[in-house]
Design an enzyme around this catalytic site. Structure first.
Site, PDB file in Angstrom:
ATOM      1  N   GLY A 226      -4.889  -2.264   5.272  1.00 53.31           N
ATOM      2  CA  GLY A 226      -4.099  -3.402   4.779  1.00 53.31           C
ATOM      3  C   GLY A 226      -4.791  -4.732   5.019  1.00 53.31           C
ATOM      4  N   ARG A 227      -5.263  -4.951   6.238  1.00 49.93           N
ATOM      5  CA  ARG A 227      -5.860  -6.254   6.576  1.00 49.93           C
ATOM      6  C   ARG A 227      -7.264  -6.423   6.016  1.00 49.93           C
ATOM      7  NH1 ARG A 227      -4.915  -2.943  10.649  1.00 49.93           N
ATOM      8  NH2 ARG A 227      -6.570  -2.202  12.017  1.00 49.93           N
TER       9      ARG A 227
ATOM     10  N   GLU B  18      -4.970  -7.278  14.975  1.00 48.72           N
ATOM     11  CA  GLU B  18      -4.494  -5.943  14.630  1.00 48.72           C
ATOM     12  C   GLU B  18      -5.649  -4.951  14.767  1.00 48.72           C
ATOM     13  OE1 GLU B  18      -1.043  -5.683  11.623  1.00 48.72           O
ATOM     14  OE2 GLU B  18      -2.722  -4.757  10.617  1.00 48.72           O
TER      15      GLU B  18
ATOM     16  N   LYS C 292       7.777  -0.635  12.336  1.00 45.40           N
ATOM     17  CA  LYS C 292       8.375  -0.230  11.065  1.00 45.40           C
ATOM     18  C   LYS C 292       9.542   0.737  11.276  1.00 45.40           C
ATOM     19  CE  LYS C 292       4.437  -1.122   8.035  1.00 45.40           C
ATOM     20  NZ  LYS C 292       3.575  -0.688   6.957  1.00 45.40           N
TER      21      LYS C 292
ATOM     22  N   LYS D  36       0.835  -1.199   0.000  1.00 41.63           N
ATOM     23  CA  LYS D  36       0.000   0.000   0.000  1.00 41.63           C
ATOM     24  C   LYS D  36       0.874   1.256   0.000  1.00 41.63           C
ATOM     25  CE  LYS D  36      -3.558   2.179   2.860  1.00 41.63           C
ATOM     26  NZ  LYS D  36      -4.495   2.017   3.978  1.00 41.63           N
TER      27      LYS D  36
ATOM     28  N   HIS E 154      -4.996 -33.879  17.510  1.00 38.18           N
ATOM     29  CA  HIS E 154      -3.880 -34.706  17.976  1.00 38.18           C
ATOM     30  C   HIS E 154      -2.797 -33.847  18.600  1.00 38.18           C
ATOM     31  CE1 HIS E 154      -5.487 -38.330  16.026  1.00 38.18           C
ATOM     32  NE2 HIS E 154      -6.064 -37.418  15.269  1.00 38.18           N
TER      33      HIS E 154
ATOM     34  N   GLU F 104      10.551  -4.615   4.541  1.00 40.69           N
ATOM     35  CA  GLU F 104      10.639  -6.018   4.105  1.00 40.69           C
ATOM     36  C   GLU F 104      10.304  -6.151   2.623  1.00 40.69           C
ATOM     37  OE1 GLU F 104       9.064  -4.867   6.740  1.00 40.69           O
ATOM     38  OE2 GLU F 104       9.103  -6.269   8.438  1.00 40.69           O
TER      39      GLU F 104
END
Ligand code: G6Q
Length: 543
Positions: free
Chosen positions: A271-272, A357, A508, A210, A388, A216
């Site tokens: 973003g999410r 978030e 960030k 965005k 399990h 990263e």
């Protein structure tokens, strides 16, 4: 809007719930079911192909009535309308919150600052569709004339988790002669392993960011460019092998990507909440524009349901209210997401970001400390694998962990008795959690006295069961929107901003400072605590 609404603890329904919970705590679900033969069919709701059974919760009709009243007294209906009409409800960033516009049909009009955003949304969708079709058909060629076989999405957080989850979830519908890879971590291993064995001439990178400034993603994008150049050795190849998905045209151009090859979105998409925007380009290339639009239809159907259905029959509202109930009245710390569908294996990870978030906040909209616990920890794994491993703690541990079971009537991969076995496990787990096994029942099985306490299951452990016909793109859209709006509902009860993420922003900037110190040749000008300073020194010495 928040000014007109009383603090959470002074809303009448909240006070009512505080008294009411004392009557619910000692009650056993077993008794609730016994005394109400209709409970298992009555406490259910259905919308957009999703059937929700919420009968195995520690609630009575009175609880639900009070929770719905709480929603009303918290202004849920007004807040919901404010979101749908483009008001700037993300107050700390002064932004509208309009992921619902990403799936609005062309006939709708949603205005932000007086401008209708729906035509723009469809313009981008059309551009994506044209591009996706060309890549899928082989009409879009790489620089050396070869068709694209590999699509690598480079992004992180909201620009990664949604695309990965959707690709995995809808793999059944994907173009199988293409390879889809997702790179997010700044750990070089992520990139190295993602491109291992790929031919650059057949690889298309989607740089999804965005802001187009995220450390990263930019680092991985530069490494991708270097990698591509190593074999193609011509800057002109970039135009054929890199496209950008961003709101920042200037940074895209600076990176060297032609803004013709940029797919835009807007600051009112968090973003999410962006996997159904251009951030979903990898999904669209994988499953094709038609399926992508079907997914958007599914999102939209749930938006309409959320916006128009009375609160007591409203799926996301019910689920959101139940989460508030357990978080604030039963001290539940976590919420397990247990999809009995292998294709949904990344769904819990996706929901972790969406929920945590959004609602991991400690102050209300007006900056005051919250009075209660807010967003629970979401986690989970697909069934039956979880059974399990961690289900032990859900069944017999000391914590209350509400669970969402998700299952389908039909499998996309029929194979002998597999699906019946899978679904038998869903029903058995939810049943065992709710009703447990008493000491008497254990004894009746002939279990030796000393082992009886170990084999007793308390029961009374809550769960929702969500059932649907089959995992289709449309259904996936509705399922995601269900959780989006459940998160919204929770956030409104708590009076928090579910749409900012200052904790992420902090991350960030923090590492950038230390990176400079790590890479500097000078003696470290250490301004840290002694632990951090020592760790940095150790790393510099040993790297
Ligand atoms: C999501 C967050 C965060 C964001 C990433 C990537 O709501 O803001 O996860 O999506 O930090 O940001 P960019 O897309 O700007 O690279």
């Amino acid at each position: 809007m928040s000014e007109t609404i009383a603090a959470l603890s002074s809303r009448a329904a909240w006070e009512g719930l505080q008294k009411h919970v004392a009557t619910i705590r000692p009650q056993q679900m077993k008794e609730m079911f016994k005394s109400d033969p209709e409970r298992g069919t009555r406490l259910t709701a259905e919308a957009c192909g999703l059937f929700l059974d919420y009968s195995k919760n520690r609630v009575t009709d009175e609880t639900l009535k009070l929770l719905v009243e709480l929603a009303k007294q918290s202004g849920l209906e007004q807040h919901r309308e404010a979101m749908f009409t483009g008001q700037k409800i993300n107050t700390t960033e002064n932004r509208a919150v309009l992921h619902v516009a990403l799936r609005a049909p062309q006939s709708e009009s949603i205005k932000v600052d007086g401008e209708d955003v729906v035509p723009e949304v469809h313009k981008v969708l059309d551009k994506m569709a044209k591009f996706a079709d060309r890549v899928r058909s082989g009409a879009w060629k790489g620089y050396t004339g070869k068709r694209i076989r590999n699509v690598v999405n480079i992004g992180i957080g909201g620009s990664d988790l949604g695309p990965v989850m959707a690709y995995e979830a809808l793999k059944h519908y994907a173009q199988r002669d293409m390879n889809f890879v997702f790179v997010s971590n700044v750990d070089g291993t992520d990139f190295a392993e993602a491109v291992r064995g790929l031919s650059a001439e057949e690889t298309l990178f989607l740089v999804a960011s965005k802001t187009f400034t995220t450390l990263e993603t930019m680092t991985n994008a530069h490494s991708a460019r270097d990698w591509a150049m190593t074999s193609m050795r011509d800057e002109r190849a970039i135009a054929k092998h890199f496209v950008a998905i961003s709101t920042n045209a200037e940074a895209v151009a600076k990176f060297g990507i032609d803004t013709e090859n940029m797919f835009g979105f807007w600051d009112w998409v968090g973003g999410r909440y962006s996997m159904d925007s251009a951030i979903g380009l990898s999904t669209m290339i994988a499953i094709g524009p038609e399926n992508f639009r079907a997914m958007l239809d599914g999102f939209h159907a749930m938006d309409v349901h959320f916006r128009t259905t009375p609160l007591e029959k409203n799926l996301p509202v019910l689920m959101g209210l139940l989460t508030v109930w357990y978080t604030d009245f039963f001290d539940a710390q976590t919420q397990a997401i247990l999809p009995y569908e292998q294709y949904l294996k990344r769904f819990p990870a996706y929901l972790q970001q969406l929920t945590m978030e959004s609602n991991g906040k400690h102050v209300t909209l007006d900056g005051k400390p919250v009075e209660t616990q807010t967003g629970p920890i979401y986690w989970g794994e697909p069934g039956t694998n979880g059974q399990h491993s961690f289900y032990q703690l859900i069944h017999q541990g000391t914590r209350l962990i509400p669970c969402d079971f998700i299952g389908f009537y039909k499998t996309l991969n029929p194979l002998g008795r597999h699906h019946d076995m899978l679904m038998a496990n869903v029903f058995a787990q939810a049943e065992a959690l709710a009703f447990g096994k008493t000491a008497e029942e254990v004894k009746a099985e002939g279990v030796p006295e000393a082992l009886v306490p170990h084999k007793v299951f308390e029961g009374n452990r809550p769960s929702n069961t969500i059932l649907a016909e089959e995992l289709t793109p449309k259904l996936l859209g509705s399922l995601i929107a269900l959780y989006e709006h459940s998160v919204f509902t929770q956030g409104v009860m708590w009076g928090i901003d579910s749409f900012d993420q200052w904790g992420v922003e902090l991350g960030k900037v923090l590492a950038t400072k230390i990176l400079g110190e790590i890479e500097s040749k000078d003696e470290p000008q250490v301004m840290h605590d002694t632990s951090t300073a020592n760790l940095i020194r150790m790393y510099r010495e040993h790297k």
